[in-house]
Design an enzyme around this catalytic site. Structure first.
Site, PDB file in Angstrom:
ATOM      1  N   TRP A   1       2.507   1.627  -3.383  1.00 30.94           N
ATOM      2  CA  TRP A   1       1.512   1.996  -4.414  1.00 30.94           C
ATOM      3  C   TRP A   1       1.469   3.509  -4.578  1.00 30.94           C
ATOM      4  O   TRP A   1       1.271   4.040  -5.652  1.00 30.94           O
ATOM      5  CB  TRP A   1       0.129   1.456  -4.028  1.00 30.94           C
ATOM      6  CG  TRP A   1      -0.972   1.863  -4.970  1.00 30.94           C
ATOM      7  CD1 TRP A   1      -1.353   1.220  -6.116  1.00 30.94           C
ATOM      8  CD2 TRP A   1      -1.833   3.010  -4.864  1.00 30.94           C
ATOM      9  NE1 TRP A   1      -2.400   1.892  -6.727  1.00 30.94           N
ATOM     10  CE2 TRP A   1      -2.719   2.988  -5.979  1.00 30.94           C
ATOM     11  CE3 TRP A   1      -1.953   4.055  -3.940  1.00 30.94           C
ATOM     12  CZ2 TRP A   1      -3.702   3.960  -6.179  1.00 30.94           C
ATOM     13  CZ3 TRP A   1      -2.925   5.031  -4.147  1.00 30.94           C
ATOM     14  CH2 TRP A   1      -3.784   4.965  -5.258  1.00 30.94           C
ATOM     15  N   HIS A   2       1.668   4.200  -3.450  1.00 24.90           N
ATOM     16  CA  HIS A   2       1.577   5.658  -3.476  1.00 24.90           C
ATOM     17  C   HIS A   2       2.753   6.302  -4.179  1.00 24.90           C
ATOM     18  O   HIS A   2       2.641   7.438  -4.645  1.00 24.90           O
ATOM     19  CB  HIS A   2       1.453   6.212  -2.056  1.00 24.90           C
ATOM     20  CG  HIS A   2       0.089   6.062  -1.475  1.00 24.90           C
ATOM     21  ND1 HIS A   2      -0.312   4.923  -0.820  1.00 24.90           N
ATOM     22  CD2 HIS A   2      -0.981   6.895  -1.476  1.00 24.90           C
ATOM     23  CE1 HIS A   2      -1.582   5.079  -0.434  1.00 24.90           C
ATOM     24  NE2 HIS A   2      -2.010   6.251  -0.818  1.00 24.90           N
ATOM     25  N   GLY A   3       3.857   5.631  -4.230  1.00 24.51           N
ATOM     26  CA  GLY A   3       4.984   6.253  -4.911  1.00 24.51           C
ATOM     27  C   GLY A   3       6.221   5.396  -4.874  1.00 24.51           C
ATOM     28  O   GLY A   3       6.388   4.547  -4.007  1.00 24.51           O
TER      29      GLY A   3
ATOM     30  N   PHE B   1       0.207   9.571  -8.212  1.00 24.32           N
ATOM     31  CA  PHE B   1       0.155   8.154  -7.863  1.00 24.32           C
ATOM     32  C   PHE B   1      -0.473   7.361  -9.015  1.00 24.32           C
ATOM     33  O   PHE B   1      -0.621   6.179  -8.929  1.00 24.32           O
ATOM     34  CB  PHE B   1      -0.641   7.956  -6.570  1.00 24.32           C
ATOM     35  CG  PHE B   1      -0.119   8.822  -5.449  1.00 24.32           C
ATOM     36  CD1 PHE B   1      -0.982   9.407  -4.552  1.00 24.32           C
ATOM     37  CD2 PHE B   1       1.238   9.068  -5.317  1.00 24.32           C
ATOM     38  CE1 PHE B   1      -0.500  10.214  -3.516  1.00 24.32           C
ATOM     39  CE2 PHE B   1       1.723   9.877  -4.287  1.00 24.32           C
ATOM     40  CZ  PHE B   1       0.842  10.447  -3.391  1.00 24.32           C
TER      41      PHE B   1
ATOM     42  N   MET C   1       0.849  -1.213   0.000  1.00 21.19           N
ATOM     43  CA  MET C   1       0.000   0.000   0.000  1.00 21.19           C
ATOM     44  C   MET C   1       0.875   1.249   0.000  1.00 21.19           C
ATOM     45  O   MET C   1       0.592   2.231  -0.694  1.00 21.19           O
ATOM     46  CB  MET C   1      -0.876  -0.031   1.270  1.00 21.19           C
ATOM     47  CG  MET C   1      -1.775   1.161   1.424  1.00 21.19           C
ATOM     48  SD  MET C   1      -3.463   0.792   1.018  1.00 21.19           S
ATOM     49  CE  MET C   1      -4.291   1.573   2.385  1.00 21.19           C
TER      50      MET C   1
END
Lengths: 382, 490
Positions: free
Chosen positions: B343-345, B490, B340
């Protein structure tokens, strides 16, 4: 009444109220930048033979440069400064700022005196302006007023002030860490188009850079500007809103022109580092640099912590001593109280406040005479 | 296309008009094509990539469904194809540069003179979002929770549905396909409610988020060595508000656009900063992502079968007892949050962010007995008092440039000697405090006062007129695409 109908009515009425308020309350086109000055303090940028000798930010640089080339005088001196340089309190016909007084006096002796100033310019911005100007135009003397107030500012502003540097792809050629840092910041500044610069519209769509939407958005913006007064006026409305918030803050916390401004250490140190870089570069170029503590109103309690301010002056003086051909002058008491003015209230009580930064024509005259005296004193120093 | 622009206003007006007047089939075509136009206003050249993802999964789902359910491994192979294609593209566009940089750093560290050249890769807008939507469709078909769609235009319109295309909410096919397929009867309340929602969203973005942004940039690019612990807390809170206003704004606008078309899009935020625990926080923040992660990653990692057909709304899932060992749950927790985070960066800081949350949830589980001692008398304010500041502090690695900055800032928070001075401009503390007060006041008003006022139609209308007038003035004044939405990256 039907709930959905009520909702629709609420929306329509709100919209009509909103348009009415925008149209009538914010229709005054006073430039919001001037709201922070007294309405009696006006911007003054002298022009000689159709060429500006003093420019704000780097606007109109090409004409400014052309004027210097055309005049082709033996010697050139540069004044850098903030709004004290380009503003005259209680401006009357015939008034001049110190730059023009200096130019009028020195040009007869074959010395060109020109100026670039920006409101609240900090020393990092001064470094960038100094580097560009000294690399581009040969100067023999550079006058840098070190405003204590502006050492609370940081970084390089991204409002188009350095647009000219972006347009010509300028970068500082030195390889030291500080110059690299400034170049990196300069790279990151958005380049605004010279078109529609007054309305600031291209800054308004910078998130659309290099997308298809940029062209379409520009078209719609231009159409709205052409057909509605409100759209073109929005930058000014925003400025006014922020100014009202500023007044609210000041009213709530009893902040005024005399409230003590404390040193912000990280910014102060960053600006002093910038000054050191200016002095080192000046030394390499064999320039004469005059660092002076600019005049501040001293007949009333001033807005700095005395100890911090005195330490600042000592620090600038000791810095100046470390370098060849760097001269220090403390001119903070130069202009008498009677030559200063007031500025518009920055609270809701409407009371005019002491203006510690901007003086009248006589103040400019006195400063000019002093700086000319310094010029002559150091002119023949080797 | 960016929401906070005049172009979008024109596009929306045309879309709403055509949506309601076109006959059904043409309307579905329009939804599909309008999404492509919407996306193409950013970069036309990335449309084929999105279509490839969409139609690959369309065909994979049909294939899976055509195979007998007893032939699990055969069905799974097709599902695997979907995973490899979708996540392969995501990894290429989002993480290749990150991996390359890290490999080069590793080679340098061990003294190898190998330098893998860095490719210039543009991250396609929305790829993280539409990839998840498309993958969850094939998984739902595989699990038997959804029938494969046989109408490629309808399926395409689900993927390209413009309100949620670039930054969510992450929708499930089961939520949206039927709504696009069959248009509801027109009510002008759809237009009014939707438009008001959009207005509030735009106001959050252009008035609050965009004006906080330069302050956040200023302090995050400053010299950290001068900062105190109070400055770090201020940085955390200010960015915490910015990202909330920015992202919630996008969701409001997306939901408002859907509303104008008579389509219900699930809520994506529910006052997350009022959460009384981290478990509660993740039921309130980016709800569509956290429920997706729960259904498609966390629960499968625990080995639990996802029996429920979740619509994406967290409340629909029954959290029954897990017949899963604690160690398995914890392993699933940390793996899920690591993914998670990333996933954001593509930065180790996002991994730290994910592990930060995982650690807090882990300790919440461990110390749940304390809460259980109180039972229903557990004071919510106590839970909030712990959760809120820690949630804000989690944004430090989210915004910091690298691990060194992250740990340098965190070290100040735990150093008592860093609490006796401040280094930022006075205005920054004031603005942060005012936003906090505004936020709390808004919550208090919405949940304690508004229900009372609503009983009096005239008073309610007058207050609404006042609120809307202010919102309209501010939105018109500040509407300009000066910055993208944070979640675009993102």
């Amino acid at each position: 009444m039907n709930k959905d109908l009520v909702k629709l009515l609420v929306l329509v009425v709100s919209f009509l109220f909103a348009m009415f308020i925008i149209q009538h309350y914010f229709s005054d086109k006073t430039r919001f930048e001037n709201l922070a000055l007294n309405e009696e303090t006006k911007e003054y940028l002298p022009i000689k033979d159709n060429f500006p000798i003093h420019i704000l930010k780097l606007e109109n640089f090409n004409k400014f440069h052309k004027g210097i080339i055309n005049r082709n005088l033996n010697e050139r001196i540069l004044f850098l400064g903030n709004s004290q340089t380009h503003s005259i309190n209680q401006l009357k016909p015939g008034d001049k700022n110190y730059v023009e007084y200096a130019f009028d006096s020195l040009s007869k002796m074959g010395t060109d005196a020109v100026c670039v100033s920006m409101p609240n310019i900090n020393l990092q911005e001064t470094y960038l302006a100094y580097k560009f100007l000294s690399d581009t135009i040969g100067f023999q003397q550079i006058y840098i007023p070190v405003f204590y107030d502006d050492l609370r500012e940081d970084g390089i502003r991204d409002d188009g002030s350095f647009n000219h540097l972006k347009e010509i792809g300028y970068s500082i050629k030195l390889q030291d860490a500080f110059s690299n840092k400034i170049n990196k910041i300069l790279d990151g500044l958005k380049q605004t188009s010279t078109l529609n610069q007054g309305s600031g519209n291209n800054q308004d769509i910078k998130a659309l850079n290099e997308t298809t939407q940029e062209v379409v958005e520009e078209y719609f913006n231009n159409q709205l500007i052409e057909h509605t007064e409100v759209w073109d006026n929005r930058a000014e409305i925003r400025g006014r809103l922020f100014f009202e918030l500023y007044k609210l803050r000041n009213s709530l916390f009893n902040i005024n022109a005399q409230t003590k401004r404390k040193k912000i250490k990280s910014r102060y140190d960053a600006n002093i580092l910038a000054l050191i870089n200016i002095l080192e570069d000046g030394q390499r170029k064999n320039l004469k640099i005059i660092l002076y503590i600019p005049p501040i109103r001293k007949d009333v309690e001033f807005p700095y912590v005395k100890e911090e301010y005195n330490n600042f002056k000592k620090e600038i003086k000791s810095l100046a001593k470390k370098y060849n051909k760097v001269y220090y002058e403390d001119l903070d008491s130069l202009v008498a109280g009677k030559y200063w003015g007031f500025k518009s209230s920055t609270t809701f009580n409407g009371k005019a406040e002491y203006d510690f930064m901007h003086f009248q024509n006589q103040g400019h005259r006195i400063l000019s005479d002093t700086l000319i005296g310094i010029y002559h004193k150091i002119k023949n120093d080797i | 296309m960016i929401f906070n622009s005049v172009t979008f206003g024109v596009f929306l007006a045309i879309s709403v008009l055509l949506y309601w007047i076109l006959p059904n089939r043409l309307r579905i075509w329009y939804v599909f094509l309008s999404g492509l136009v919407f996306y193409g206003f950013w970069k036309v050249e990335f449309i084929p990539l999105m279509l490839f993802t969409a139609f690959l999964d369309y065909f994979v789902a049909l294939k899976i469904e055509s195979i007998d359910p007893s032939l699990k491994s055969k069905r799974f192979k097709w599902l695997l194809l979907s995973f490899i294609a979708n996540f392969g593209l995501l990894i290429y566009f989002k993480y290749l540069l990150f991996f390359t940089n890290n490999l080069n750093d590793l080679f340098l560290f061990i003294g190898w003179e190998v330098n893998i050249p860095l490719m210039k890769i543009i991250l396609p807008l929305g790829i993280s979002f539409y990839t998840f939507e498309s993958v969850c469709y094939t998984v739902d078909v595989y699990r038997g929770h959804l029938k494969a769609n046989k109408d490629w235009v309808l399926y395409g319109s689900f993927i390209t549905f413009f309100p949620k295309l670039i930054a969510g909410p992450i929708l499930r096919a089961s939520e949206i396909l039927d709504q696009i397929k069959t248009r509801v009867d027109f009510k002008y309340s759809y237009l009014v409610d939707g438009f008001i929602r959009i207005l509030f969203g735009l106001c959050l973005k252009v008035v609050l988020a965009d004006n906080i942004s330069p302050l956040v940039d200023e302090i995050y690019t400053g010299n950290y060595s001068y900062y105190s612990a109070i400055d770090v807390w201020t940085m955390a809170f200010l960015f915490g508000f910015q990202i909330y206003f920015d992202f919630a704004a996008y969701s409001h606008i997306a939901i408002g656009c859907g509303k104008m078309l008579g389509i219900n899009i699930s809520e994506n935020f529910n006052y997350p900063y009022i959460a009384t625990s981290f478990k509660d926080f993740w039921k309130r923040w980016h709800i569509s992502l956290s429920s997706w992660i729960r259904d498609y990653l966390y629960l499968p990692l625990t080995g639990k079968k996802v029996m429920e057909k979740s619509s994406g709304n967290v409340k629909d899932i029954n959290e029954v007892d897990f017949e899963v060992s604690t160690s398995k749950k914890n392993r699933a927790l940390f793996i899920t949050w690591s993914i998670m985070g990333l996933w954001h960066g593509a930065n180790w800081t996002f991994l730290v962010w994910g592990l930060y949350h995982a650690t807090l949830i882990y300790f919440e589980r461990k110390f749940v007995f304390i809460r259980n001692l109180f039972g229903k008398k557990y004071p919510a304010i106590l839970g909030w008092g712990v959760t809120f500041p820690l949630a804000m502090l989690s944004w430090i690695p989210f915004r910091a440039q690298n691990l060194s900055e992250t740990f340098s800032l965190y070290s100040k928070v735990v150093n008592p000697g860093c609490y006796n001075f401040i280094s930022l401009r006075e205005n920054i503390y004031l603005i942060t405090f005012l936003i906090l007060i505004l936020f709390l006041f808004n919550y208090f008003y919405t949940f304690k006062i508004e229900s009372i006022i609503k009983k009096y139609i005239i008073l309610d209308s007058v207050i609404n007129i006042f609120k809307l007038t202010v919102v309209i003035i501010l939105t018109i004044t500040f509407l300009r695409p000066i910055s993208q939405f944070i979640y675009f990256q993102f």
